[in-house]
Structure formats: C-alpha cells, structure tokens
Design an enzyme around this catalytic site. Structure first.
Site, PDB file in Angstrom:
ATOM      1  N   SER A  70       3.186  -2.358  10.410  1.00  0.00           N
ATOM      2  CA  SER A  70       4.742  -2.639  10.495  1.00  0.00           C
ATOM      3  C   SER A  70       5.336  -3.795  10.560  1.00  0.00           C
ATOM      4  O   SER A  70       6.524  -4.442  11.055  1.00  0.00           O
ATOM      5  CB  SER A  70       5.040  -1.910  11.997  1.00  0.00           C
ATOM      6  OG  SER A  70       4.656  -0.774  12.368  1.00  0.00           O
ATOM      7  N   LYS A  97       0.214   4.332  -0.264  1.00  0.00           N
ATOM      8  CA  LYS A  97      -0.522   5.362   0.362  1.00  0.00           C
ATOM      9  C   LYS A  97      -0.216   6.825  -0.627  1.00  0.00           C
ATOM     10  O   LYS A  97       0.046   6.487  -1.479  1.00  0.00           O
ATOM     11  CB  LYS A  97       0.063   5.670   1.787  1.00  0.00           C
ATOM     12  CG  LYS A  97      -0.174   4.517   2.889  1.00  0.00           C
ATOM     13  CD  LYS A  97       0.103   4.808   3.908  1.00  0.00           C
ATOM     14  CE  LYS A  97       0.162   3.318   4.650  1.00  0.00           C
ATOM     15  NZ  LYS A  97       0.028   3.661   6.102  1.00  0.00           N
ATOM     16  N   GLU A 113      -5.792  -5.185  10.592  1.00  0.00           N
ATOM     17  CA  GLU A 113      -4.504  -4.072  10.503  1.00  0.00           C
ATOM     18  C   GLU A 113      -5.003  -3.270  11.941  1.00  0.00           C
ATOM     19  O   GLU A 113      -5.692  -2.446  12.090  1.00  0.00           O
ATOM     20  CB  GLU A 113      -4.651  -3.240   9.525  1.00  0.00           C
ATOM     21  CG  GLU A 113      -4.251  -3.594   8.081  1.00  0.00           C
ATOM     22  CD  GLU A 113      -3.615  -2.706   7.294  1.00  0.00           C
ATOM     23  OE1 GLU A 113      -2.537  -2.720   6.804  1.00  0.00           O
ATOM     24  OE2 GLU A 113      -4.330  -1.625   6.937  1.00  0.00           O
ATOM     25  N   HIS A 132      -9.410   1.018   4.667  1.00  0.00           N
ATOM     26  CA  HIS A 132      -8.129   1.236   5.503  1.00  0.00           C
ATOM     27  C   HIS A 132      -8.391   2.131   6.513  1.00  0.00           C
ATOM     28  O   HIS A 132      -9.249   3.311   6.598  1.00  0.00           O
ATOM     29  CB  HIS A 132      -7.034   1.827   4.444  1.00  0.00           C
ATOM     30  CG  HIS A 132      -5.651   2.001   5.235  1.00  0.00           C
ATOM     31  ND1 HIS A 132      -5.428   3.050   5.927  1.00  0.00           N
ATOM     32  CD2 HIS A 132      -4.851   1.017   4.943  1.00  0.00           C
ATOM     33  CE1 HIS A 132      -4.168   2.489   6.382  1.00  0.00           C
ATOM     34  NE2 HIS A 132      -3.670   1.432   5.751  1.00  0.00           N
ATOM     35  N   GLY A 139       2.255   2.133  10.720  1.00  0.00           N
ATOM     36  CA  GLY A 139       3.295   3.203  10.781  1.00  0.00           C
ATOM     37  C   GLY A 139       4.083   3.602  11.917  1.00  0.00           C
ATOM     38  O   GLY A 139       4.718   4.344  12.056  1.00  0.00           O
ATOM     39  N   GLU A 166      -6.849   4.676   7.811  1.00  0.00           N
ATOM     40  CA  GLU A 166      -6.604   6.313   7.571  1.00  0.00           C
ATOM     41  C   GLU A 166      -7.901   6.616   6.859  1.00  0.00           C
ATOM     42  O   GLU A 166      -8.182   7.869   7.149  1.00  0.00           O
ATOM     43  CB  GLU A 166      -5.264   6.451   6.541  1.00  0.00           C
ATOM     44  CG  GLU A 166      -3.956   5.975   7.688  1.00  0.00           C
ATOM     45  CD  GLU A 166      -2.942   5.542   6.748  1.00  0.00           C
ATOM     46  OE1 GLU A 166      -2.887   5.847   5.512  1.00  0.00           O
ATOM     47  OE2 GLU A 166      -2.000   4.913   7.358  1.00  0.00           O
ATOM     48  N   ASN A 171       0.853  -1.155   0.153  1.00  0.00           N
ATOM     49  CA  ASN A 171      -0.013  -0.020   0.065  1.00  0.00           C
ATOM     50  C   ASN A 171       0.837   1.157  -0.167  1.00  0.00           C
ATOM     51  O   ASN A 171       1.529   1.528   1.040  1.00  0.00           O
ATOM     52  CB  ASN A 171      -0.897  -0.031   1.223  1.00  0.00           C
ATOM     53  CG  ASN A 171      -1.689   1.221   1.457  1.00  0.00           C
ATOM     54  OD1 ASN A 171      -1.704   2.199   0.386  1.00  0.00           O
ATOM     55  ND2 ASN A 171      -2.294   1.438   2.791  1.00  0.00           N
TER      56      ASN A 171
HETATM   57  C1  PEP Z   1      -0.826   0.102   6.015  1.00  0.00           C
HETATM   58  O1  PEP Z   1      -0.997   1.423   6.186  1.00  0.00           O
HETATM   59  O2  PEP Z   1      -1.663  -0.911   5.553  1.00  0.00           O
HETATM   60  C2  PEP Z   1       0.377  -0.472   6.924  1.00  0.00           C
HETATM   61  C3  PEP Z   1       0.202  -1.625   7.370  1.00  0.00           C
HETATM   62  O3  PEP Z   1       1.361   0.398   6.954  1.00  0.00           O
HETATM   63  P1  PEP Z   1       2.850   0.003   7.682  1.00  0.00           P
HETATM   64  O4  PEP Z   1       3.275  -1.156   7.204  1.00  0.00           O
HETATM   65  O5  PEP Z   1       3.468   1.259   7.226  1.00  0.00           O
HETATM   66  O6  PEP Z   1       2.490  -0.181   9.132  1.00  0.00           O
END
Ligand code: PEP
Length: 251
Positions: free
Chosen positions: A214, A11, A168, A96, A174, A98, A9
């Site tokens: 992460s 973003k 998630e 997501h 992040g 966000e 992803n």
């Molecule tokens: C995401 O935003 O889907 C995600 C998993 O981000 P990160 O791997 O940076 O934590």
C-alpha cells in the site's frame, strides 16, 4: 553503493494493449524528469516483448512477475527464466506472497527459481514478509530471516550481490494499511544485519531493500526517507502513470 529503486508489479492486470499504453505513458513522463531512482515495471508474461519494444529500456527496466523452477521441457503452461530473458526483460519478481499463498511456492521451489533466474542473467526481486498473525505475536523477524536463509543463503556472495530484496508485510499488500516508516525501518535494518552476518557488511550495504504494501504518493516520501528503505515495490499505485510517477518523484 546500493541503488534506490521503484518497481511496479502489475499483477494480473491490463490487456497487452492497455499495458503498452501504460508503459508508454510512464516512459513519456520519465523523459521529462531525472529520477533519483531506477525504475522497473514488472508485467504479465504476455506483455513483455511488446512493452520492451514500446519504451526506452535504459529509462525503465522491464521484468516478469514469476518464472518456472525448471529449465525446460514438459511443464505445460510454465514460462522459463530463459524465455523471460529472451524477451529483453532484465528482472523477475520471485517469492511474492500471492505466489507463496495461492500457488504453494515453498522456500525450496524459490531457491530453484532464483538459481535459474541468475543463470539466465535476470535480476531477481525477491519478496519476503510476514502475515498479520505472525506480526501480532512478534514473529516477523524470525519469519523474514527464515525466508531469506531458506531461498538465498545458498548463494555465493557474488550472486547474492545481484539480488534486490522487497520486504512486503502481507497484511499491508492491497489492504490500504501501510507499515509505518518506523516499522519498515526497524525490519529493513534487521534484514540488512542478517545479510551482514552471513556475507559481511559490504554486501549488506550494497543490497537494495524495497518496501512494498500500500505504498502511494502520500506515504512514499516518509518511507523512502528512512536510511534502510531503498525504494518500493508498488502494486495498485503502479497501474496509473500519475500515481506511479508520484512515488518515483518521492526520492
Ligand atoms: C505488491 O503486491 O507487491 C504490493 C505492494 O501491492 P500494493 O502496493 O497494492 O499493496
């Protein structure tokens, strides 16, 4: 049987030129290996056509990071599922955290987006997950159950079978904090049971449930070794070909 999948992803990162270069780098790296998982990259809308044309889409599936909850018309600035599909993209990330947090996407809005994605032949990668306060008081199971029920359980078993889920935990996205492999397995198994209770064991066993938050080359092997973790949705570590490849080859 369900597929193992590693999906990136991106973003709101990279220009079109940078994105095409990154996609080509991943494509070239994959040409030399036979990955034990499907590979997907989800890019900004602006990049989709160029990325689709720059790589072997049999090797890497391309997806968008969102689509509109309306079919077409006077919705300035929106991009419909039909438009996404017309780029050659095959996937769309929906729900997501966000988008839920910053753009106020509700279960009802997401339900519409899922229906439009499916109607246009796109595979939704549907994200669910709890915030830290919910986990701390032990509400994470009920939160993810409500997210799945609220946006997906209106689907027929056939359509539900087209969905990829991504668990998630918002506190891990992040932040550098990863759920432990045991925490991931516990909730993935719970999600699979929730699906089985609604659609039956076969549909549940065939649903890919990815972990996101992460995930990186160092922790991917332990996470992916868990029976109910079928791969990852990767943010930061998907923005460099070598770290993304390090996660892909964790299978
Ligand atoms: C995401 O935003 O889907 C995600 C998993 O981000 P990160 O791997 O940076 O934590």
């Amino acid at each position: 049987m369900r597929k193992n999948i590693v999906a990136g992803n991106w973003k709101m990162n990279t220009t079109v030129q940078e994105g095409v270069a990154l996609a080509k780098e991943i494509d070239a790296a994959l040409a030399g290996v036979t990955p034990k998982c499907d590979v997907i990259i989800a890019t900004p809308f602006t990049h989709l056509v160029s990325v689709v044309n720059a790589i072997d889409t049999n090797r890497i599936g391309v997806g968008a990071e969102n689509c509109a909850d309306k079919t077409e018309g006077a919705f300035t600035g929106e991009v419909s599922a039909k438009m996404v599909a017309s780029t050659g993209a095959k996937y769309v990330i929906l729900g997501h955290s966000e988008r839920r947090a910053y753009y106020h996407e509700t279960p009802e809005i997401l339900k519409e987006k899922v229906l439009l994605a499916l109607a246009n032949g796109l595979t939704p990668i549907f994200c669910i997950g709890e915030v830290l306060e919910e986990r701390e008081v032990g509400k994470h199971f009920e939160v993810v159950k409500a997210q799945v029920e609220g946006s997906l359980f209106n689907l027929s078993a056939e359509d539900f079978g087209k969905i990829i889920l991504a668990y998630e935990p918002v506190w891990a996205i992040g932040t550098g904090k990863t759920a432990t492999a045991d925490q991931a397995e516990e909730i993935h198994a719970f999600i699979r049971k929730t699906i089985a209770d609604k659609y039956g064991k076969e549909v549940a066993e065939n649903t890919s449930i990815l972990y996101g938050g992460s995930c990186k080359p160092s922790n991917a092997p332990e996470l992916f070794a868990k029976p109910d973790v079928d791969g990852g949705l990767i943010g930061g570590a998907a923005l460099k070909a070598d770290s993304f490849m390090g996660i892909i080859t964790a299978f």
